[in-house]
Structures are given as C-alpha cells and as structure tokens.
Scaffold this motif. Structure first.
Motif, short mmCIF file in Angstrom:
data_model
loop_
_atom_site.label_atom_id
_atom_site.label_comp_id
_atom_site.label_asym_id
_atom_site.label_seq_id
_atom_site.Cartn_x
_atom_site.Cartn_y
_atom_site.Cartn_z
N LYS A 133 -73.30 0.82 26.43
CA LYS A 133 -72.77 1.93 25.65
C LYS A 133 -73.24 1.84 24.20
O LYS A 133 -73.30 0.77 23.63
CB LYS A 133 -71.24 1.97 25.71
CG LYS A 133 -70.73 3.16 26.46
CD LYS A 133 -69.22 3.28 26.55
CE LYS A 133 -68.43 2.05 26.17
NZ LYS A 133 -67.01 2.17 26.56
N GLN A 153 -68.93 7.51 32.16
CA GLN A 153 -68.48 6.40 33.00
C GLN A 153 -68.15 6.84 34.43
O GLN A 153 -67.50 6.11 35.19
CB GLN A 153 -67.27 5.68 32.38
CG GLN A 153 -67.52 5.28 30.94
CD GLN A 153 -66.66 4.14 30.47
OE1 GLN A 153 -65.89 3.54 31.22
NE2 GLN A 153 -66.79 3.78 29.20
N ILE A 184 -73.53 6.68 32.09
CA ILE A 184 -73.16 5.74 31.03
C ILE A 184 -72.17 6.36 30.04
O ILE A 184 -71.21 5.71 29.63
CB ILE A 184 -74.42 5.21 30.30
CG1 ILE A 184 -75.29 4.42 31.29
CG2 ILE A 184 -74.03 4.32 29.11
CD1 ILE A 184 -76.64 4.03 30.74
N LEU A 234 -71.06 -1.41 31.51
CA LEU A 234 -71.04 -0.23 30.63
C LEU A 234 -70.82 -0.63 29.18
O LEU A 234 -71.43 -0.06 28.28
CB LEU A 234 -69.94 0.74 31.11
CG LEU A 234 -70.32 1.50 32.39
CD1 LEU A 234 -69.11 2.21 32.98
CD2 LEU A 234 -71.44 2.51 32.11
N ARG A 286 -68.12 -3.20 36.65
CA ARG A 286 -68.80 -2.01 36.13
C ARG A 286 -68.52 -1.83 34.64
O ARG A 286 -69.40 -1.50 33.87
CB ARG A 286 -68.33 -0.76 36.89
CG ARG A 286 -68.86 -0.66 38.30
CD ARG A 286 -68.62 0.73 38.89
NE ARG A 286 -67.22 1.07 39.07
CZ ARG A 286 -66.52 0.86 40.18
NH1 ARG A 286 -67.08 0.29 41.22
NH2 ARG A 286 -65.25 1.23 40.26
N GLN A 287 -67.25 -2.04 34.28
CA GLN A 287 -66.86 -1.84 32.89
C GLN A 287 -67.63 -2.79 31.98
O GLN A 287 -68.07 -2.42 30.89
CB GLN A 287 -65.35 -2.07 32.73
CG GLN A 287 -64.77 -1.52 31.47
CD GLN A 287 -65.07 -0.03 31.32
OE1 GLN A 287 -64.75 0.76 32.20
NE2 GLN A 287 -65.71 0.36 30.22
#
Lengths: 541, 541
Positions: B38, B90, B87, B34, B30-31
């Motif tokens: 971002k 988070q 987003i 993102l 997921r990170q």
C-alpha cells in the motif's frame, strides 16, 4: 546375521513380507511382449521411465512411483531411467542416470552399473548419456547416414540400411483420456536413418498387461488378501463418534506396518451417511472429515499396493455394527448383484452383460422394496431404459493390476464404449478371457441430482419410481461392495476375503474372529477364505 | 446434533483436533502483504492456485496439496482456482472452476459461489471464465484499447490509461533452484493496455512468509507438538527386529488418527545403522526397508502437516533402548551443539554464525573423544578450514512454515550463499528477526566418501583426523537432532517437545511417561514441555 535387505532378484519388504522373484515377474512380462513381437517385428523397443517432479516451484518431492508400463517391463523403482530391448537378441539394456558425488551424502551410496544389473537382472546397464549412441549402434549399420527424410509408420525408409525399427509407445489411456507420448530423441542420425514406429507397440503392450501371469496373479491375490484383512481390522476398530479419516488411518497403518505396503493404489474413500453416495469422496476438497453417527452407513473403498501391484476393495457397513432395516434392504440387493455376476463370469462372457445383470439385481431388489414399479415392463426392459443408472451411475468394474484402473479396457478390436447413462462409465465392455483380473463393484446410491433428474416431470423414468419412498432415502448415502476377481478357465475366483454377508459383517464388528472357520457363503467364490496366505500376524495389530 | 463439519471460517479435522480461525490465518496473511504494498503500488495482485496432475498418462490422482504461496494468501484446498486482490480497495476475488454436472456424482455436491465465499471469507467469488474480464474491468478504464506494446517492469506504459498495474509472481526458489513462473494471460486487452509487473511481488510476498504471525506460530507450535509426541510414541513402540518402515507407519498413524494430519511435510526418513548416515534416506530407491539390529543407532526424521503448516523433527536413539558408549559419545556432541545454538539465537544474530557454532561444538566433542586432533589450532580455525563439514555436511537448518524448506532463505538484500563445503548447503545465512521459525538440526555422521576424501594423502584435513579411530566408526551411521524453534524478542523458544537428553530417551524407550513431570533440561528451552497443548489423548494410541 539378521535379515536386512532382500537378496538380489527378490522383491520384499523384509522377511515377514511377501517375497517375489524379480525375474518371474518382470522377466516374464518382457518375454510375453517379445513373444508377441517376434517374427513380425525387428529392431528395438525403447521406453523412458518416469521422472519425479517437485511440488510446483518448491523442493518438496513426493515419494516416487514408477510409470506403469516401465514398471511392467523392468520393476525399476528409481526415477529417470530408460530401457531398450532388442527384439531379435532379446538383450535388455537399462539406462541409468549418472549421479553427482553428493548424491551419496544425501540419498545413499551410488550403486555401480553392475549392481543395477544384478539387482534388476538385465543384460547390461549403461548411463543415460550413452543411450542414443547405443540405440544408433544397435539400429544402424556402420555406413554413413544417407540423409533420408524421416517418416513414421510402416513404410520402408529411404535412408534406412536395414529393416530394424525403433518401437516407441504412443496411445491413449481410455480411463484418463491422456495420451502416452513417445519420448523425444535428440540424435539426428536416429531421426534420419531409422524407421521410428509409434503405432505397433502401444496396443500390443497394453494387451500384454490385460492377461496376468502366474506371478502377477500371486501379487494381486496377496495384496487383495492384505487389503481384505485391513478392511476387517477397520470394521472391528471403528465406531460412532470416530471420524471418517480414522478409518483411513487404521487401514493404511495395518497394510504398511504389517505387510510393507507403503503406498495405496488410490486415495482412500471413507464416506459415512450422505458421503457414502459420493463415488470418489475423500479427495482434498472432501477429506474424509465427517464424524460417524450411529445410524450411518459407512462406505470405505481402500486398497493397498505392494511393489507396484494394487488392490481395490470396498466394504459397506453400519457404523453401529448392526444393520438397521433400511441398511439391510439396500445391502442385500448389492450383495445379490455380486453373486449374480459371479455366477456368470467365465471366458467368453461380455462384461457389458455382467454390468447389466448387476443393474438387474439391484432393480429387482428395489422392486421388492417397492421403490421401483415395473408397470408391466420386465426388469430387462427397465435395464435397457437405463433406470438402473439412476441408482448405480458407475460401471460394474474395471481391469486391475499395476494401475487401479488398469489399461486395455477399450483397445481396438474390442467392444467400444457405449454412450448411454451408466454404460459410458463402464471402463471395459470386453469379452472375458482367462487370467483377466477385474473388480466387481455393484452399488446402490441415493444421489440427489440424479434422483431430481429421474423424478422431473419430463423424465421418462418418473413413472417407474416411488417418489415418496425415494424421498425417505435421500441422505441415506449408498452401498458399494467391491471385490477383485480373476477369470479362470471355466469361471472366476474371488481374491477378496472380506466379511461380506450381513452375518459376517456383524460378527466382525462385534469383535468376532476373521477369517472364519467355516465358509457359509461359497457363492462368493472366496477360494482361500479359510486358508489365506499365512503371513505372520504381528502382535500389536 | 453431533459435530460433523467445522463451522464456516474455522479450519479443523473434527472437534478433537486443533481449531484454526480461517480469517486470523489467511486474512491476516493477505493484510500483511497489502500493508507492504500500500502506498507504493496500485493495481491488482493476481495468483493462480495449483493444478492436480495425474500420474503420467494414467488417471491416478495423488491427494492434491495446494501451491504454497496460494495457500498462504487463501487457504483454498481445492485445485484449479485463482485469486485477485485489489491493492487499494483490498477486495479479494476468488475464481473457481465451473464444474460439470457429474462432478456431483463423483466428487460431491457442487458448492455454489456464495458457499465458497462464506467458507473462505473472501469478498466475491466468480467462475474462472470471468477471470480475465474481471481483471480488465478492475485494471482498465472504459476507454478503448490504445494498441500500445507491452513492456514489463516499472516504466510507464504508453497504452495504459492509468497507473494501475497487474502484479504477478516471478522468482527463484533458493532451495529447489526452480523458478516460480507467472501465469499466462490470454486477454489481448490486458496484454496491450496493462503494465504487467513481474518484479515487485515475488520478493515481498516471500519476505511476508519469513516472519510468522501469531496464528501461524500457533499452527507451527501445534503441529510440532503433535510431531514430538508421535516421535515419543515411535520410540516407545519400536525395538530390534522391527523394520525401519514400521517406525514411519507408527508415526503417520499417530499423527493422522489422533490429530487429523493426513499429510506429512516430507518423506519420512527412518534410517538405522549405516542408513543413519544417509541424509535423505527413505526415498523410493531406499524405502526404509532395513531391519533394526540391537546395536544400531536409529535416525528418524519425520514431521506432520496440519492445514498446510508442517513440522520437521529428527530424533536419534539406540534401537536397543539403551545408549552404548559409542552412541553416547556422538550423541552428546550433537545435543551440545543444539544447546550452544539456543544460547546464541536472538534477533540480530547471524544464522551463519550459529551454523559455525554448531560445527565447533561437534568438533570439540570429537576432539574430546580423540577422533580429531587440533595440532595447536583453535577450534575456530578448524571450523574455518571446513573440517566440521566432513562430519556435518549439511546446513544447521532452514526456515519452516508452509514448505518444509520455507521460502526467503536467500532473498536480495541479505547475506548470500557461501560456496564452501557445508556452508553451501546452508539454506539461509540471514540475520535472525523476531517471529522467524527455523529448524536447528546439527548432526554428526560417518559418511564413507567424505571420510575417504578427508583422509586422502593430498587432503589438508588429514593431519587433524585420527584415522584409526575413524575407521572404527565407519558403518556407525550418524546422529541428528532437529528441533523447530521460533525467534523471540530476546531469544528463542523451542516448540519441539521430544525426549532429548540421554536420560529422557532411555526413560521413554523403557516405557516411561511423556511428557515428563519435571523439566531437567531447561537449556533446551522447551517452554511448554510440562504443559503442552492439551488435546484429548485417544484411548488406543
């Protein structure tokens, strides 16, 4: 030359596996349907076979398993086919996909229509792109279309130039609640000039599947014997410290490696301890991933499938190999429930009554244990109060055949489903007929939320329950014993040849021989216990 | 207290199996997404998980396997869920189905939202019926809807009161040709007042899956090591007279019983003799049902899957355990093709060039055998004529990960697919990057209809083929060797620890120890050959 493939017309997974004559199985299935329709119906029966969808958007293709009605009539293992059967001429036409040239590179040599014809023993084979024109030729006179409007049902159609109908399947599956939807036809000539009948075929074909033929019975007996010995193999090879899924793996390997059963009839349920109280444990969310502890009961519900016919057998046994008192007490009630049902089962007997008899046996055992109090009621009265459903919240069993929960449980004209606890889960309440095949699977479980409900202050069942004793059994799990039986002319035969009595289970789990040399429990009606189908037992398993 | 279930946050199938930290795997996935979004994007990412359809109209439920993109972001093993990721904050919200009370009877205790939250390590868990209102709250200001019309894409929306978008997945899978379709939303407020963006997310998320994280690499290495030892187990336990499917059964049992791998990445391909030339043999129409003969080559292509990450490994070996001359000659060319590719693979190298290098190695071997004649052309010229595709009609390999044919092969901005024989089957032609995982699977087959085409009078390839020699090899089958490799900073590592050289294969098939004590083929780059992941080896297998 060594044996490689089965001869045309014979289904098998090699010379050491069960040999099934294609025509005696599927040809006879078609004949049975035609016998039901002949005289009253004229025209063409038409079914589409199953397709093989990929997993979501990916190109992952699960192993295709044919749609069950199509399988019943054709035995065709490939996806994307169709079949038309002319009722008066009995001519069977199989429609197959026209495959692209590189199919031969990826999937194997493209079989010619004549090879399909030989293999599946049908009268002719055509490509799918000829399907609707073939139906037009068979159903319509050569006169031009008369532009009538389509109506479904039995009314004679204005545009029709003869009485031939196109019979399509449409109807509900009483286990899933899903509808079998009729196939869509593109041909405007067919739509405008044919009477499309979606009412007649479904209940008749479903009813055909209820009474099994001699060859179907041989298939079910075979796959149940394989399943039985696989269960015995699991019992002999599992012990505390193993994971539940190791039982599933042993089972699947035994059935596939030895007997060519690539698929199982349903997801294997291998619950130990509290998981033995989860009726359909083993799914993706609860994937048989607990470790067996010494004092756990194990409830393993697994069945092999062979050429589309499946078995469904449950064994319950102590992880340790020796029943402790609590396990023995619960087990004997469930086993007695099976025996009581076998003493009843014969043509004319209601399966609903069998279900209630099983509940009664389980309640009697709980009464003997002191867990249930009669308060001067008879056991039959307790059954009618649905007290048994607290401990056995599922039906006694179901038809079994090409589907694990085979069709025909609630067809029109038979006892409808009863909306009461336990009974609403019964998958058929019909009167028994010769050559029906069913499971008999009583169980006794300790399921927290059902016990909570029954023990609640407002519950009418509370006075009949020994709460202190019940609390001691929370977390115990449960016991289910499930056999596959056939109804005979005057009784029933049990195809399941598992270790069933407490002595048999302990014998096998301590490494003892199976099948035994003496049948010490003839009341279980395991007709072939001492002489099962003598397939060669391979050396390593 | 014995180990029963994994601790929250740890994925495993028991203490003896591979332990994977949930957060290091899915949290990091997921990170990564993102980090890509971002700055340039504001709003919410929203995906539906997979559903679990029954088999046609029946109630048969196959074992559910999560949709792969949803799995990548969540690791949720249950069907019918959804996820929303904000987003900017988070925050991860998992939406779960509200289950009926009798789910607890049938499927197991109903987990509370907080239990899901702990187990899947997300920020909040809500029921599906709150899903759209939650999206509304996150995406819309409190001002009343302004009745604008929905447009997709990047244009600012009249009715929108902020810049937040709802990012949905939509895009093609280049292996299946299927579209991932965005989920349907019922909420008129969302439809009217949100910019729904179906263009941005798909290529970015697919690209995230191309480069593997440290934990993903550990998963793929583990499942490839399990797969490798399972192949060695099969080789050691199979012999002429066995059926092809017995190899599949041994493989599946080894992976599941020992390492908890319930699923395989794809249908096992176990072809012997001529079946070894059928690239995807083993499907329902050709179900691995031939008997192994002494002189057969066997081509077994099988891969385990563990918690959604799969392997894909092919071994080819003589049924007899000893290569005969014909088998040895073909085998050495395919093995050399692997080695030539390993000598090239590093960041910046084109996979298309690797494919051609593999073809060149196979052609060189056929030239050495006298089966191919150069007629004064260079091998590179023969490759450009697509002569290699006659013998190797598939691509060199593919990305591998959560899908066997993992996504990202032909994303925009990279080398597009080339429509020429052989090359059009290549599943990616991209330049290599560190942490890509791919299969390297050269093959050399004798496929009748391809040979017929190449030997036809009008074929430009005919002058380069020794027809007499080719006719002798018809029916031979083929050889494929398939490894899973990772691209490193300056080269590649081979995760596959199978017996690969002719000496190794014959050693294992005659009962020799595996893994070996000495690496005699370092050119295969099997970094951990002598020290694989030391999981306990169970006694019985």
């Amino acid at each position: 030359m060594p044996f490689t493939k089965s001869a045309p017309g014979i289904l098998s997974m090699g010379k050491a596996t069960f040999q099934v004559p294609q025509d005696a199985l599927f040809g006879r299935n078609r004949q049975k349907l035609l016998n039901e329709l002949k005289g009253s119906c004229e025209g063409v029966i038409f079914l589409r076979g199953g397709n093989n969808p990929e997993r979501f958007d990916s190109d992952h293709e699960p192993i295709f398993r044919q749609e069950s009605y199509f399988w019943y009539l054709t035995g065709v293992k490939e996806p994307d086919c169709a079949v038309a059967i002319d009722i008066s001429t009995q001519q069977v036409t199989l429609f197959i996909p026209k495959l692209p040239a590189d199919y031969a590179t990826i999937m194997g040599r493209i079989q010619l229509p004549d090879e399909w014809k030989d293999h599946y023993q049908v009268d002719q084979v055509k490509y799918l792109d000829e399907m609707e024109s073939t139906l037009e030729e068979t159903l319509l006179d050569d006169k031009p279309a008369m532009n009538g409007h389509t109506t479904n049902g039995d009314t004679t159609h204005a545009g029709s130039t003869n009485n031939k109908k196109l019979y399509l399947m449409k109807g509900p599956n009483s286990d899933s609640g899903n509808m079998y939807e009729p196939p869509t036809l593109e041909s405007k000539r067919l739509q405008d000039n044919t009477i499309i009948d979606v009412d007649t075929l479904f209940p008749i074909l479903a009813e055909c599947r209820v009474g099994k033929s001699e060859t179907e019975l041989a298939m079910l007996r075979h796959v149940t014997e394989v399943t039985s010995f696989a269960h015995a193999y699991v019992m002999r090879n599992i012990q505390p410290g193993n994971m539940e899924y190791q039982g599933e793996s042993l089972f699947r390997h035994y059935c596939y490696y030895n007997y060519g059963c690539r698929l199982v009839g349903y997801t294997s349920i291998c619950g130990c301890g509290p998981n033995a109280a989860v009726l359909h444990y083993g799914h993706a969310g609860e994937p048989n991933d607990r470790q067996l502890e010494h004092d756990n009961i194990c409830l393993f519900d697994m069945g092999a499938e062979y050429f589309g016919y499946g078995s469904d057998v449950t064994c319950s046994f102590p992880a340790s190999g020796k029943f402790n008192d609590r396990q023995r007490h619960i087990y004997r009630g469930v086993l007695q429930a099976q025996i009581d049902v076998y003493n009843m089962l014969k043509p004319g007997v209601s399966y609903l009554d069998c279900h209630k008899a099983a509940e009664a046996a389980i309640l009697k055992n709980l009464i003997a244990m002191g867990m249930v109090t009669t308060n001067d009621k008879t056991v039959e009265e307790l059954v009618e109060m649905r007290l048994g459903a607290v401990f056995m919240p599922h039906g006694l069993g179901h038809f079994i055949g090409i589907d694990t929960h085979d069709v025909g449980g609630y067809l029109p004209g038979h006892q409808p489903r009863i909306d009461e606890p336990g009974l609403r889960k019964l998958r058929t309440a019909r009167d028994m007929k010769e050559n029906m095949t069913l499971t008999v699977e009583p169980g006794c479980y300790f399921i927290d939320h059902l016990l909570d409900g029954a023990l609640a202050e407002e519950s009418p069942l509370k006075p009949y329950l020994n709460e202190t004793m019940i609390q001691e059994y929370r977390g115990f799990g449960g016991v289910r014993l499930e056999d596959v039986v056939v109804i005979t002319k005057d009784g029933c035969i049990n195809y399941t040849l598992c270790p069933r009595t407490i002595e048999e289970v302990e014998h096998v789990m301590s490494g003892g021989k199976w099948p035994p040399t003496e049948d010490k429990a003839p009341e279980l009606r395991r007709e072939r216990l001492l002489d099962p189908n003598p397939l060669p037992s391979p050396p390593s398993l």
